[in-house]
Design a protein around this motif. Structure first.
Motif, PDB file in Angstrom:
ATOM      1  N   LYS A 261      48.291  33.668  33.822  1.00 29.62           N
ATOM      2  CA  LYS A 261      46.812  34.228  33.729  1.00 29.62           C
ATOM      3  C   LYS A 261      46.910  35.659  33.034  1.00 29.62           C
ATOM      4  O   LYS A 261      47.543  36.226  33.153  1.00 29.62           O
ATOM      5  N   SER A 262      45.873  35.783  32.155  1.00 28.39           N
ATOM      6  CA  SER A 262      45.775  36.731  31.185  1.00 28.39           C
ATOM      7  C   SER A 262      44.923  37.892  32.301  1.00 28.39           C
ATOM      8  O   SER A 262      44.313  37.544  33.076  1.00 28.39           O
ATOM      9  N   PRO A 263      45.494  39.218  32.164  1.00 31.55           N
ATOM     10  CA  PRO A 263      44.694  40.250  33.151  1.00 31.55           C
ATOM     11  C   PRO A 263      43.135  40.453  32.993  1.00 31.55           C
ATOM     12  O   PRO A 263      42.579  40.670  33.501  1.00 31.55           O
ATOM     13  N   PHE A 264      42.766  39.833  31.650  1.00 32.51           N
ATOM     14  CA  PHE A 264      41.585  40.019  31.291  1.00 32.51           C
ATOM     15  C   PHE A 264      40.588  38.951  32.229  1.00 32.51           C
ATOM     16  O   PHE A 264      39.425  39.307  32.525  1.00 32.51           O
ATOM     17  N   SER A 265      41.283  37.860  32.317  1.00 32.35           N
ATOM     18  CA  SER A 265      40.554  36.835  33.083  1.00 32.35           C
ATOM     19  C   SER A 265      40.747  36.693  34.486  1.00 32.35           C
ATOM     20  O   SER A 265      40.236  35.912  35.263  1.00 32.35           O
ATOM     21  N   SER A 266      41.430  37.718  34.970  1.00 27.14           N
ATOM     22  CA  SER A 266      41.619  37.631  36.490  1.00 27.14           C
ATOM     23  C   SER A 266      41.855  39.075  36.952  1.00 27.14           C
ATOM     24  O   SER A 266      42.562  39.447  37.821  1.00 27.14           O
ATOM     25  N   GLN A 267      40.751  39.647  36.710  1.00 31.02           N
ATOM     26  CA  GLN A 267      40.861  41.345  36.837  1.00 31.02           C
ATOM     27  C   GLN A 267      40.337  41.255  38.575  1.00 31.02           C
ATOM     28  O   GLN A 267      39.854  40.353  39.267  1.00 31.02           O
ATOM     29  N   GLY A 268      40.892  42.321  39.184  1.00 33.17           N
ATOM     30  CA  GLY A 268      40.759  42.597  40.824  1.00 33.17           C
ATOM     31  C   GLY A 268      41.984  42.589  41.398  1.00 33.17           C
ATOM     32  O   GLY A 268      43.102  42.804  40.892  1.00 33.17           O
ATOM     33  N   THR A 269      41.911  42.757  42.655  1.00 32.47           N
ATOM     34  CA  THR A 269      43.137  42.775  43.681  1.00 32.47           C
ATOM     35  C   THR A 269      43.324  41.688  44.415  1.00 32.47           C
ATOM     36  O   THR A 269      42.275  41.588  45.306  1.00 32.47           O
ATOM     37  N   ASN A 270      44.298  40.937  44.428  1.00 33.72           N
ATOM     38  CA  ASN A 270      44.729  39.823  45.272  1.00 33.72           C
ATOM     39  C   ASN A 270      45.777  40.323  46.400  1.00 33.72           C
ATOM     40  O   ASN A 270      46.884  41.046  45.812  1.00 33.72           O
ATOM     41  N   ILE A 271      45.467  40.192  47.600  1.00 34.40           N
ATOM     42  CA  ILE A 271      46.289  40.732  48.676  1.00 34.40           C
ATOM     43  C   ILE A 271      46.596  39.149  49.608  1.00 34.40           C
ATOM     44  O   ILE A 271      45.701  38.608  49.998  1.00 34.40           O
ATOM     45  N   SER A 272      48.008  39.027  49.737  1.00 31.76           N
ATOM     46  CA  SER A 272      47.917  37.953  50.577  1.00 31.76           C
ATOM     47  C   SER A 272      49.134  38.266  51.658  1.00 31.76           C
ATOM     48  O   SER A 272      50.183  38.946  51.284  1.00 31.76           O
ATOM     49  N   LEU A 273      49.079  37.695  52.811  1.00 31.35           N
ATOM     50  CA  LEU A 273      50.001  37.780  53.874  1.00 31.35           C
ATOM     51  C   LEU A 273      50.186  36.596  54.476  1.00 31.35           C
ATOM     52  O   LEU A 273      49.064  35.898  55.026  1.00 31.35           O
ATOM     53  N   ALA A 274      51.384  36.159  54.740  1.00 31.93           N
ATOM     54  CA  ALA A 274      51.623  34.824  55.486  1.00 31.93           C
ATOM     55  C   ALA A 274      52.822  34.960  56.473  1.00 31.93           C
ATOM     56  O   ALA A 274      53.696  35.717  56.322  1.00 31.93           O
ATOM     57  N   GLY A 275      52.591  34.191  57.508  1.00 30.53           N
ATOM     58  CA  GLY A 275      53.783  34.294  58.600  1.00 30.53           C
ATOM     59  C   GLY A 275      53.663  32.880  59.308  1.00 30.53           C
ATOM     60  O   GLY A 275      52.722  32.184  59.145  1.00 30.53           O
ATOM     61  N   GLY A 276      54.820  32.636  59.775  1.00 29.83           N
ATOM     62  CA  GLY A 276      55.152  31.225  60.655  1.00 29.83           C
ATOM     63  C   GLY A 276      56.331  31.111  61.267  1.00 29.83           C
ATOM     64  O   GLY A 276      56.942  32.004  61.405  1.00 29.83           O
ATOM     65  N   TYR A 280      59.213  33.448  59.423  1.00 34.22           N
ATOM     66  CA  TYR A 280      58.594  33.452  57.954  1.00 34.22           C
ATOM     67  C   TYR A 280      57.690  34.368  57.636  1.00 34.22           C
ATOM     68  O   TYR A 280      56.534  34.792  58.578  1.00 34.22           O
ATOM     69  N   LEU A 281      58.000  35.428  56.592  1.00 32.82           N
ATOM     70  CA  LEU A 281      56.847  36.561  56.349  1.00 32.82           C
ATOM     71  C   LEU A 281      56.982  36.418  55.030  1.00 32.82           C
ATOM     72  O   LEU A 281      58.138  36.639  54.159  1.00 32.82           O
ATOM     73  N   ASP A 282      55.794  36.488  54.501  1.00 35.33           N
ATOM     74  CA  ASP A 282      55.617  36.373  52.827  1.00 35.33           C
ATOM     75  C   ASP A 282      54.485  37.137  52.627  1.00 35.33           C
ATOM     76  O   ASP A 282      53.302  36.926  53.110  1.00 35.33           O
ATOM     77  N   GLY A 283      54.444  38.248  51.778  1.00 37.77           N
ATOM     78  CA  GLY A 283      53.555  39.008  51.546  1.00 37.77           C
ATOM     79  C   GLY A 283      53.487  39.423  49.791  1.00 37.77           C
ATOM     80  O   GLY A 283      54.717  39.458  49.288  1.00 37.77           O
ATOM     81  N   GLY A 284      52.443  39.483  49.237  1.00 39.56           N
ATOM     82  CA  GLY A 284      52.052  39.841  47.852  1.00 39.56           C
ATOM     83  C   GLY A 284      50.840  40.708  47.407  1.00 39.56           C
ATOM     84  O   GLY A 284      49.939  40.385  48.298  1.00 39.56           O
ATOM     85  N   VAL A 285      51.043  41.390  46.337  1.00 42.24           N
ATOM     86  CA  VAL A 285      49.979  42.087  45.909  1.00 42.24           C
ATOM     87  C   VAL A 285      49.933  42.193  44.320  1.00 42.24           C
ATOM     88  O   VAL A 285      50.885  42.310  43.656  1.00 42.24           O
ATOM     89  N   ARG A 286      48.556  41.783  43.964  1.00 44.34           N
ATOM     90  CA  ARG A 286      48.517  41.552  42.572  1.00 44.34           C
ATOM     91  C   ARG A 286      47.190  42.474  42.143  1.00 44.34           C
ATOM     92  O   ARG A 286      46.242  42.326  42.590  1.00 44.34           O
ATOM     93  N   TYR A 287      47.258  43.532  41.215  1.00 50.00           N
ATOM     94  CA  TYR A 287      46.302  44.213  40.583  1.00 50.00           C
ATOM     95  C   TYR A 287      46.012  43.842  39.106  1.00 50.00           C
ATOM     96  O   TYR A 287      46.954  44.224  38.226  1.00 50.00           O
ATOM     97  N   ALA A 288      45.034  43.564  38.502  1.00 54.00           N
ATOM     98  CA  ALA A 288      44.485  43.197  37.150  1.00 54.00           C
ATOM     99  C   ALA A 288      43.184  44.255  36.838  1.00 54.00           C
ATOM    100  O   ALA A 288      42.469  44.039  37.728  1.00 54.00           O
ATOM    101  N   GLN A 289      43.443  44.908  35.518  1.00 54.69           N
ATOM    102  CA  GLN A 289      42.366  45.599  35.367  1.00 54.69           C
ATOM    103  C   GLN A 289      42.133  45.659  33.869  1.00 54.69           C
ATOM    104  O   GLN A 289      43.011  45.912  32.978  1.00 54.69           O
ATOM    105  N   ALA A 290      40.914  45.455  33.202  1.00 55.88           N
ATOM    106  CA  ALA A 290      40.683  45.807  31.705  1.00 55.88           C
ATOM    107  C   ALA A 290      40.132  47.231  31.704  1.00 55.88           C
ATOM    108  O   ALA A 290      39.140  47.281  32.376  1.00 55.88           O
TER     109      ALA A 290
END
Length: 959
Positions: A261-276, A280-290
């Motif tokens: 994804k281009s950062p132009f087309s996917s601006q914002g902050t995505n936060i995810s956290l998974a467990g099981g 199982y522990l899976d975490g991620g953070v993504r930040y995109a800004q124009a």
């Protein structure tokens, strides 16, 4: 190549990428006020794009505005995470506005834009009934509809990736027709397409935005190394057949292309956290800004840990561990030997991996876009499988890259660096360290030209250089000198005829490998005929060669210790090791002596007067005092009167001459179930077989693909193919023969010598005992002339892979799939794959090399099937998917890993629920293998059971 920012990518080292991103960001902040000031003077067009069915916002939509009075003036932007877009520097006038995004029907509209007040335009987009109008870029290296692509292609959409929990991005390929995905653990997985499936990947080229993800020097690719989060991926394009005419021999059996994804087309902050389950522990953070209409960036980070599935046992590794425990008791061990012994079989199943990625997009002008991307993955701990050396304990395996790419009109340029560092890892069967620090440097240029309306030419050139660093432990004497370069150039002609109903594609590529004498030519021809909008047929021909990897050229490392149990059985001989080597560039040859014998190297040199190198025809005579002494010592150790008398008799035996007891040469069976099978009769040879120089494996593929639809809601595809391999490279075999005593002659010699003194009965007992004790001992190994491995390790048995020039295999298969979407709420998919043959016994290969005893296997089942149903309801806020996957049993032969894999049946459940009032908070429940059918997907992989994971993903809109 696309002219849009989200269609490009390239790589290099992460530290350089972060510096570059910092500089670009600083520059952008500096010029931001000027840009905003300039934009404030222009006319403004703004609005939102929503889904027709649910009314929800659509993020990442490409919005293009073109001035009708001057079509040379056009601007484009992307909707942000809440579906908003804005043009801040337009001229006044009437505009044609186009909105497009994968999976939706493009919308074209017009609006008047004035200079006084902002113009607000709201656009609603409807989902396509099916994906027949998808635009892809991988098949021809430029944008085209999937139905016009000259290859069988599948697309995994952003929604499908986002709505599933994947431990690694490559897990999203599990439901792609024709792809065989196998798991070695929670995060370790490999895949293949219509080719040999190795535990370390296959001949499928894995790319990220046109950049190869192949691991430098080692080759292959693990999905766990990809530093992207699922939120980074726009979609995945999968070419199920060869793509080598455009992408080179790495793409001999297919291409898997992750498009970001281009950062132009996917601006914002995505936060995810998974467990099981399984911690199982899976975490991620993504930040995109124009930061402006011209510059945008994104950064992302991901962390995963779990208690991985455990392997019940590896017989070879278990045996090596027991011996290592005894060997550790020996006094005065060096620290390096102690460390290696203590690591044997020392498995740690605590999976831990983290990754980072950063990207900056700069729109230089309406015609030019620059993208810079850098990524890093560190596998802190995990277990991987290797083809030839068994399991490997991964410790701090670092993989990083930097990529820069520029699109200017029809010109595409990219440069990249991949870097790999496996320091800290080790082989589990031997404890030997795996140290490989290597870099791959890539440069590429491509241009498109249309000399006439119905003709498009795509041509380009690329360069790849692979450079290891000198502390590598897997290349022996060639450590640090195994530099390889590959130069390639290609040309493709795509002609549209009969009002675009017929597409004719002709392509050719020439590659020159620095260590292959002849260049490699890869031709391609394809015809795509559209009967109408609902039905088309493709016919394709591809031919290429599979290039040798650096391991094929330079490998030199310990494969196994004490092959004949000298140390384990407390025999007073130096153990004989097994060493994996490549046949080097020029091959290996054996030189006979004047009398027809060969020189062998031996460890049976207890008497310092005995040389280490002996002629094969006199070796037994020379070594007889040592062997006789061993027999006497064994008899005396029993401390029995009769045995002591027999010992004195044996001690008086004179050495047999070559006419009485001869020797012969035979090749070690690396996978012998018992000592008796170590040197099968079929491996006996009169003369050592020379090893040809490293060559490329030839591949030819024919495909016939039919794609049709019954109404707009049901689409199906049937793809048949035939593949022919010649000069095949099978799994590892012994390259150097051992010298053995003719046991029958030896038994008769002892019997004849002792019968006059002991009588036939007692003499027969002694002959049986001596034949069992020393008649089966390998006397030594015949080494080739020249070559660094045999000079450095003269008594080791050399093994490796080789090209069997006289052998070829041929197989054909069918991949069939369907997709039904009767309404907006329900979707049904299914696929089936079939192979006519997936295993060839040694006798079927018609090999003149009787030593090989080496079958050839594709390591995948003949039959695979998948069927799934998905419900999307409650105004698209809820989704439930149930998918059933089945694979037939198959035989596996991948060098170290040999055995039978049973059939498996796996049922998966995924449930999604979106809360729009919480900024699109999505809850996802994933239950893989719902019925907990324990199964093994590859020999050497653990039994895999059920895994339940719950994830929460939250999106904060851009500023």
């Amino acid at each position: 190549m696309s002219t849009l920012p989200n269609k490009m990518t390239c790589r290099n080292r992460v530290n350089r990428s972060l510096v570059t991103l910092a500089l670009v960001s600083t520059l952008s902040f500096a010029i931001q006020p000027a840009i905003l000031a300039q934009g404030a003077k222009g006319a403004i067009l703004m609005g939102e794009v929503v889904d027709t069915g649910s009314g929800g916002p659509l993020a990442g939509v490409i919005v293009k505005a073109q001035l009708q009075s001057d079509t040379t003036f056009s601007e484009y932007t992307f909707t942000n995470s809440v579906g908003k877009y804005r043009f801040g520097n337009l001229r006044s006038g009437r505009y044609s506005v186009t909105c497009s995004i994968l999976g939706y029907t493009a919308v074209h509209t017009e609006t008047q834009v004035g200079s006084s007040n902002p113009t607000v335009l709201r656009v609603a987009m409807a989902e396509q009934p099916l994906n027949s109008e998808e635009v892809v870029v991988t098949a021809s290296r430029h944008e085209e509809k999937a139905t016009h692509a000259p290859a069988s292609i599948s697309v995994v959409s952003s929604a499908e990736i986002r709505e599933h929990i994947n431990s690694t991005p490559t897990d999203a390929l599990a439901n792609v027709p024709g792809i065989d995905l196998s798991h070695e653990g929670i995060a370790m997985s490999t895949y293949a397409s219509r080719s040999m499936h190795s535990v370390f990947g296959s001949d499928v080229l894995t790319m990220n935005d046109y950049h190869s993800m192949e691991v430098p020097s080692i080759g292959g690719f693990y999905g766990i190394l990809m530093p992207q989060m699922n939120e980074d991926i726009d979609h995945i394009e999968v070419i199920r057949g060869p793509g080598s005419a455009l992408y080179g021999p790495e793409a001999a059996t297919g291409v898997v292309h992750f498009i970001s994804k281009s950062p132009f087309s996917s601006q914002g902050t995505n936060i995810s956290l998974a467990g099981g389950e399984r911690s199982y522990l899976d975490g991620g953070v993504r930040y995109a800004q124009a930061l402006s209409d011209k510059f945008a960036f994104k950064i992302s980070g991901h962390y995963l840990r779990a208690n991985d599935w455990q392997l019940a046992d590896d017989p070879k590794e278990d045996t090596a561990r027991k011996y290592a425990q005894l060997a550790l008791l020996a006094p005065n061990l060096s620290s390096s030997v102690y460390d290696s012994l203590s690591r044997i079989g020392n498995r740690d199943y605590a999976l831990e991996v983290y990754s980072f990625e950063a990207r900056a997009d700069d729109i230089l002008s309406d015609d030019a876009t620059l993208n810079i991307t850098g990524g890093l993955t560190n596998i802190a701990n995990d277990i991987a499988m290797t083809e030839d050396f068994g399991g490997a304990q991964i410790k701090n395996w670092m993989y990083d890259f930097v990529q820069a790419r520029l699109n200017y009109k029809d010109l595409f340029v990219q440069a990249a660096i991949n870097h790999n560092n496996t320091s800290g890892s080790y082989f589990l069967p031997t404890g030997a360290p795996i140290i490989n620090r290597s870099s791959t440097y890539v440069a590429q240029i491509q241009h498109q030209y249309s000399p006439m309306k119905n003709e498009k030419l795509t041509y380009g050139a690329d360069y790849q250089a692979i450079h290891p660093i000198s502390d590598t432990t897997i290349w022996g004497p060639d450590d640090g000198h195994g530099n390889v370069s590959i130069v390639g150039a290609y040309l493709q002609s795509q002609t549209s005829l009969m009002d675009d109903a017929l597409e004719l594609v002709l392509a050719g590529r020439l590659d020159k490998h620095s260590y292959l004498t002849e260049p490699i030519f890869s031709p391609r021809a394809a015809v795509v005929y559209h009967f109408n909008e609902q039905h088309l047929v493709r016919a394709m021909y591809n031919e290429t060669y599979l290039l040798p990897t650096e391991n094929d050229l330079y490998a030199d490392l310990l494969f196994g210790s004490d092959a004949f149990g000298f140390g384990k059985n407390q025999l007073p001989f130096t153990p004989v090791n097994v060493r994996y080597v490549s046949p080097y560039v020029s091959g290996l040859t054996f030189k006979p002596n004047a009398d027809g014998s060969y020189n062998m190297n031996t460890t049976l040199n207890l008497d310092p007067r005995i040389p280490g190198t002996l002629p094969t025809n006199s070796a037994l005579n020379v070594l007889w005092p040592v062997l006789r002494g061993l027999a006497v010592a064994k008899l005396q150790a029993k401390k029995d009167g009769l045995d002591s008398m027999l010992a004195s008799m044996v001690g008086g035996l004179s050495a047999p001459n070559p006419q009485q007891v001869g020797t012969y040469m035979a090749y070690l069976n690396l996978h012998a179930a018992s000592t008796a099978d170590a040197f099968p009769a079929s491996s006996i040879t009169t003369n050592p077989l020379p090893i040809n120089d490293v060559q490329a494996q030839h591949q030819r593929t024919l495909e016939l693909d039919y794609q049709g639809s019954v109404s707009r809601s049901f689409q199906y595809e049937v793809d048949a193919y035939q593949t022919h391999y010649s000069a095949i490279r099978a799994s590892a075999v012994a390259l150097t023969p051992n010298v053995l005593i003719n046991a029958q002659q030896f038994h008769q010699y002892v019997l004849d010598s002792l019968t006059p003194k002991l009588g036939p009965a007692i003499a027969g007992i002694v002959a049986d005992s001596l034949t069992a004790a020393i008649g089966s001992l390998p006397l030594g190994v015949v080494q080739p002339v020249g070559g660094a491995a045999n000079e450095t390790h003269p008594t080791d048995i050399l093994i490796g892979t080789r090209n069997y020039l006289e052998n070829s295999v041929e197989f054909y298969g069918i991949d069939a799939s369907f997709e039904a979407k009767p309404n907006d709420d329900w979707a049904f998919t299914g696929s089936v794959s079939w192979l006519n043959k997936n295993y060839w016994y040694a006798s079927e290969l018609n090999s003149v090399d009787s030593s090989s005893q080496n079958p050839f296997a594709l390591n995948m089942p003949k039959y695979r099937a998948s069927i799934g149903a998905r419900y999307s309801g409650l105004a698209r806020g809820m989704g439930v998917e149930l998918r059933d996957r089945w694979s037939d049993a198959f035989k596996m032969n991948d060098s170290y890993w040999i055995g039978d894999i049973g059939a498996r049946h796996v049922l998966d459940l995924t449930v999604n629920y979106r809360l729009e009032s919480w900024n699109n908070l999505m809850l996802t429940l994933s239950v893989t293998n719902v019925l907990n059918n324990l199964h093994q997907e590859l020999i050497g992989a653990p039994q895999i059971g059920r895994l339940t994971v719950l994830r929460a993903a939250y999106t904060l809109p851009s500023l």
